[in-house]
Design an enzyme around this catalytic site. Structure first.
Site, PDB file in Angstrom:
ATOM      1  N   ASP A 146       0.684  -1.076  -0.082  1.00 10.04           N
ATOM      2  CA  ASP A 146       0.119  -0.159   0.029  1.00 10.04           C
ATOM      3  C   ASP A 146       0.928   1.138  -0.141  1.00 10.04           C
ATOM      4  OD1 ASP A 146      -3.088   0.957   0.839  1.00 10.04           O
ATOM      5  OD2 ASP A 146      -1.280   2.201   1.707  1.00 10.04           O
ATOM      6  N   VAL A 178      -5.162   2.268  -0.058  1.00 11.92           N
ATOM      7  CA  VAL A 178      -4.990   1.238  -1.453  1.00 11.92           C
ATOM      8  C   VAL A 178      -5.553   0.194  -1.391  1.00 11.92           C
ATOM      9  CG1 VAL A 178      -3.721   0.966  -3.484  1.00 11.92           C
ATOM     10  CG2 VAL A 178      -3.388   2.818  -2.173  1.00 11.92           C
ATOM     11  N   ASP A 179      -4.979  -0.572  -0.127  1.00 13.27           N
ATOM     12  CA  ASP A 179      -5.767  -2.076   0.115  1.00 13.27           C
ATOM     13  C   ASP A 179      -7.227  -2.116   0.128  1.00 13.27           C
ATOM     14  OD1 ASP A 179      -3.128  -3.394   0.018  1.00 13.27           O
ATOM     15  OD2 ASP A 179      -2.972  -2.922   2.082  1.00 13.27           O
ATOM     16  N   LEU A 180      -7.675  -1.112   0.953  1.00 11.87           N
ATOM     17  CA  LEU A 180      -9.188  -0.800   1.222  1.00 11.87           C
ATOM     18  C   LEU A 180      -9.921  -0.864   0.093  1.00 11.87           C
ATOM     19  CD1 LEU A 180      -9.279   1.034   4.454  1.00 11.87           C
ATOM     20  CD2 LEU A 180      -9.145  -1.470   4.332  1.00 11.87           C
ATOM     21  N   GLY A 183      -9.677  -3.918  -2.109  1.00 15.19           N
ATOM     22  CA  GLY A 183     -10.605  -5.155  -1.560  1.00 15.19           C
ATOM     23  C   GLY A 183     -11.952  -4.719  -2.220  1.00 15.19           C
TER      24      GLY A 183
END
Length: 401
Positions: A146, A178-180, A183
């Site tokens: 991220d 970014v990860d969220l 997802g």
């Protein structure tokens, strides 16, 4: 009430945040999510602390980080590098609707767990691969995290104080956005692919890259550049396309005022008792306010600084001007709105001294509501259960033949 994804089985080979965030969304919507974890170690985030939970015997439990993305799942310890572990996963994949993984490109092929191998066993399988840079391109083989993606894909270039201001430097966002977002993009893609699979009997391979997602998240900042040819820069808490849209000082803190149109601007001026700023030709429309943002921000700050924060918020809310305090995390969950919306979820687990507390899913469905059926699992909590069901399904398949 039946949940939207009841009867859907998801095989989760992902770890850390982007993949688990996607599969937690599916679990909240009713899917059976089987999380495969390394024996004795588990998901990396079980160890990403402090803070850590406390077990009933007083020993250290899982890191709080793990709790945020893993409720509703069954934890199964399997070693994919061992032939029997890989075989168990293949058998699970044969009866699953979805598989989510975030290994390096090609990393699962040597175990016979790549899309082509598993699609041959289960043509309806929706197989979602999450990587830093995608399955193709010059960086496809590189890992992506991220923080580095926030830097490489432009987010840090527009986050932080502007050059010349105190503390000026590119900044990452305070949560792994970014990860969220990856997802969420992944879960959306999975749902679309599930609809296609149910209509046609054909699964597909989903390729989701953190880099691509962050580029998409640039949104208006990207189109600002496409239209103007000028790269947006860091503006601190100011907005590139709206003024006034930033924090303003009060006697005892700051209030974020978010004016979205000319009418709201005139109402703001009325609350602050300044007919002059409302009638000033430089500020009559948003384009003019952007051109003269520094002068306007200074004039408004001089007016707001004499107010108590709560008095200003109350006056602006009554008048219909969007505004709010800058809350700490503790204050967020003490907000009456958060309490009313039940944004804090508590789930018990027999080995934990205190309930696992997580943030509620923000999706509100009237007919198929989200559910919170399981606390984030202890490592290997469901290994025996899932493998027993797998053996039973194998026996039933053998009998039917």
């Amino acid at each position: 009430m039946t949940q939207a994804l009841s009867g859907v089985r998801v095989l989760d080979l992902s770890r850390v945040l982007a993949g688990p965030w996607a599969t937690q969304m599916l679990a909240d919507l009713g899917a059976e999510v089987i999380k495969i974890e390394r024996p004795g170690v588990g998901d990396d985030t079980r160890h990403w602390g402090p803070p850590f939970t406390t077990r009933t015997d007083g020993t250290r439990g899982d890191a709080a980080y793990f709790l945020c993305a893993n409720r509703g799942k069954k934890s199964v310890e399997l070693d994919i590098a061992a032939p029997d572990g890989a075989e168990a996963i293949r058998r699970l994949a044969a009866t699953s609707d979805v598989l989510v993984e975030n290994f390096k490109v090609g990393g699962l092929k040597k175990y016979g767990l790549d899309y082509a191998s598993l699609a041959a066993l289960n043509p309806r399988l929706v197989y979602c691969s999450i990587t830093g840079f995608g399955q193709t391109g010059p960086r496809a083989e590189q890992a992506g995290y991220d923080y580095m993606i926030q830097a490489m894909a432009g987010l840090m270039s527009i986050t932080g104080q502007p050059d010349g201001a105190p503390g000026a430097e590119p900044m990452k966002v305070g949560v792994a956005v970014v990860d969220l977002a990856t997802g969420l993009y992944a879960s959306n893609a999975i749902l679309a692919a599930l609809l296609h699979a149910r209509a046609t009997g054909q699964g597909q391979h989903i390729d989701i890259a953190l880099f691509d997602v962050q580029a998409a998240m640039l949104a208006n900042q990207a189109t600002n550049w496409f239209v103007s040819g000028v790269s947006p820069t860091r503006m601190g808490n100011a907005h590139p396309n709206l003024v006034p849209y930033q924090p303003f000082p009060c006697r005892d803190g700051s209030v974020v005022i978010a004016v979205g149109n000319d009418s709201q601007y005139r109402t703001l001026c009325s609350v602050l008792g300044t007919e002059g700023l409302a009638a000033d030709p430089r500020y009559l429309n948003n384009a003019g306010r952007i051109e003269n943002r520094a002068e306007l921000a200074s004039a408004l700050s001089a007016l707001t600084s004499g107010w108590a924060m709560r008095d200003l918020i109350e006056a602006l809310e009554t008048a219909g001007v969007p505004c709010g305090p800058i809350n700490t995390i503790e204050q967020v969950f003490a907000e009456p709105q958060a309490v009313h919306r039940e944004l804090e979820i508590e789930q018990t687990r027999d080995d934990l001294l205190s309930p696992a507390r997580t943030v509620a899913n923000p999706v509100r469905l009237s007919e198929t509501p989200v559910g919170y059926t399981r606390a984030p699992p202890r490592l290997g909590q469901h290994t025996e259960e899932v493998l027993a069901v797998l053996a039973s399904e194998a026996d039933q398949g053998s009998d039917s033949r």
